[in-house]
Design an enzyme around this catalytic site. Structure first.
Site, PDB file in Angstrom:
ATOM      1  CD  GLU A 192      -2.762   3.282  -6.119  1.00 29.75           C
ATOM      2  OE1 GLU A 192      -3.649   2.455  -6.409  1.00 29.75           O
ATOM      3  OE2 GLU A 192      -1.735   2.979  -5.499  1.00 29.75           O
ATOM      4  CG  HIS A 195      -2.611  -0.731  -7.376  1.00 29.77           C
ATOM      5  ND1 HIS A 195      -2.925  -0.014  -6.249  1.00 29.77           N
ATOM      6  CD2 HIS A 195      -2.690  -2.035  -7.005  1.00 29.77           C
ATOM      7  CE1 HIS A 195      -3.207  -0.847  -5.251  1.00 29.77           C
ATOM      8  NE2 HIS A 195      -3.075  -2.082  -5.697  1.00 29.77           N
ATOM      9  NE  ARG A 219      -4.265  -1.434   0.067  1.00 25.04           N
ATOM     10  CZ  ARG A 219      -4.387  -2.486  -0.712  1.00 25.04           C
ATOM     11  NH1 ARG A 219      -3.406  -2.832  -1.529  1.00 25.04           N
ATOM     12  NH2 ARG A 219      -5.486  -3.211  -0.683  1.00 25.04           N
TER      13      ARG A 219
END
Length: 321
Positions: free
Chosen positions: A268, A286, A239
């Site tokens: 993000e 991602h 993360r």
């Protein structure tokens, strides 16, 4: 009256078919994350919500859904976007999708490791820019992996898969985490349990595989980066907020570490602008679980969790508060 299942973004047809067997599927048509207001309106009256990692699902969302809400299925392993205690107070089951994305994420993490240590991004950009070049013994030299140390922060399923790949390249493994693993796992991986500080001091590559919690937010900060070797590399596929991006940019600009490979970002989809200008950083959007097989398996597992709960069964992969 059939149950309404609110799906906040596109999912594969295989998962939709599973859901359609137990309720009326309401699919968001927006090709983007829903805003908080849109999300609350979208889930109104739903018995189940299938959400993505960008959906903040909290008590307000549960209240908006109403008293029929029974299950929230998060299509991800991590569930930091879901307020599990708040939903549990309302009797709502929360599930995630562990296991099915282990190999895909480890593959991507090791791909980032190879890309940054062997300067593959730099080489590819050089060719695409049509910059003249010729082979010589000092051209775009990277760092080999044999006999180097991989430090794995969080030796869970994905961390262990990363370690297995590193063994194939002749690397040594050290790891840190909340608890020590069994002697059998350590022996299989040749892994040594060390403190987080010692891991930073000894590792040539630090790979992050810990969940995002209040304790791990900005785990990699300015102090941690100063503790790493000057020639070390950082890999993050867990993360984004586990890494303080501004501090990382500072460290890379100052030459405190050699490079970084990032698949996830602190805010993000925004990225610290200075990282975009650095050659010694590999950035991917991602993609950790981004194979057809894996993303399909994730969505189907989420759908099967919903189907089980709505038909009175036990969830397959429940997240407990």
């Amino acid at each position: 009256m059939p149950s309404t299942i609110a799906v906040t973004r596109w999912i594969p047809d295989e998962a939709v078919k599973v859901l359609a067997e137990v309720g009326e599927v309401k699919l968001s048509r927006a090709d983007r994350p829903l805003t908080p207001d849109e999300l609350r309106e979208f889930v109104r009256g739903a018995s189940a919500v299938v959400g993505m990692l960008h959906d903040r699902i909290d008590g307000e969302v549960a209240e908006a859904a109403g008293p029929d809400l029974k299950v929230v299925a998060n299509v991800a392993v991590g569930y930091d976007n879901v307020d599990v205690p708040a939903l549990a107070e309302r009797g709502v089951t929360v599930t995630n999708t562990p296991g099915v994305l282990t190999d895909a994420t480890a593959d991507l993490a090791f791909g980032l490791l190879l890309a940054v240590t062997r300067r593959l991004g730099e080489g590819e950009r050089l060719i695409r820019s049509r910059t003249p070049w010729s082979f010589h013994l000092g051209f775009l030299l990277g760092s080999g992996l044999q006999d180097k140390t991989l430090g794995v922060v969080g030796l869970g399923q994905i961390g262990q898969a990363m370690a297995r790949r590193a063994l194939g390249f002749g690397m040594r493994i050290v790891y840190s985490g909340r608890s020590r693993l069994s002697e059998e796992v350590e022996k299989t991986l040749g892994a040594e349990y060390v403190s987080f500080t010692e891991l930073l001091e000894r590792s040539d590559v630090v790979s992050l595989h810990c969940p995002l919690t209040p304790e791990t937010r900005h785990l990699i900060d300015a102090d941690a980066l100063k503790t790493m070797k000057p020639g070390a590399y950082l890999i993050n596929t867990t993360r984004g907020p586990v890494v303080h991006e501004a501090a990382l940019a500072d460290a890379l600009e100052a030459g405190e570490i050699a490079g970084a490979g990032l698949d996830v970002f602190e805010a993000e989809p925004e990225v610290e602008p200075r990282l975009l200008e650095l050659e010694n950083v590999v950035l991917t959007p991602h993609l950790g679980s981004a194979t057809v097989e894996t993303r399909t398996a994730m969505a189907v597992l989420a759908a099967e969790n919903v189907a089980s709960v709505l038909t009175g069964g036990n969830p397959l992969t429940e997240v407990r508060p």
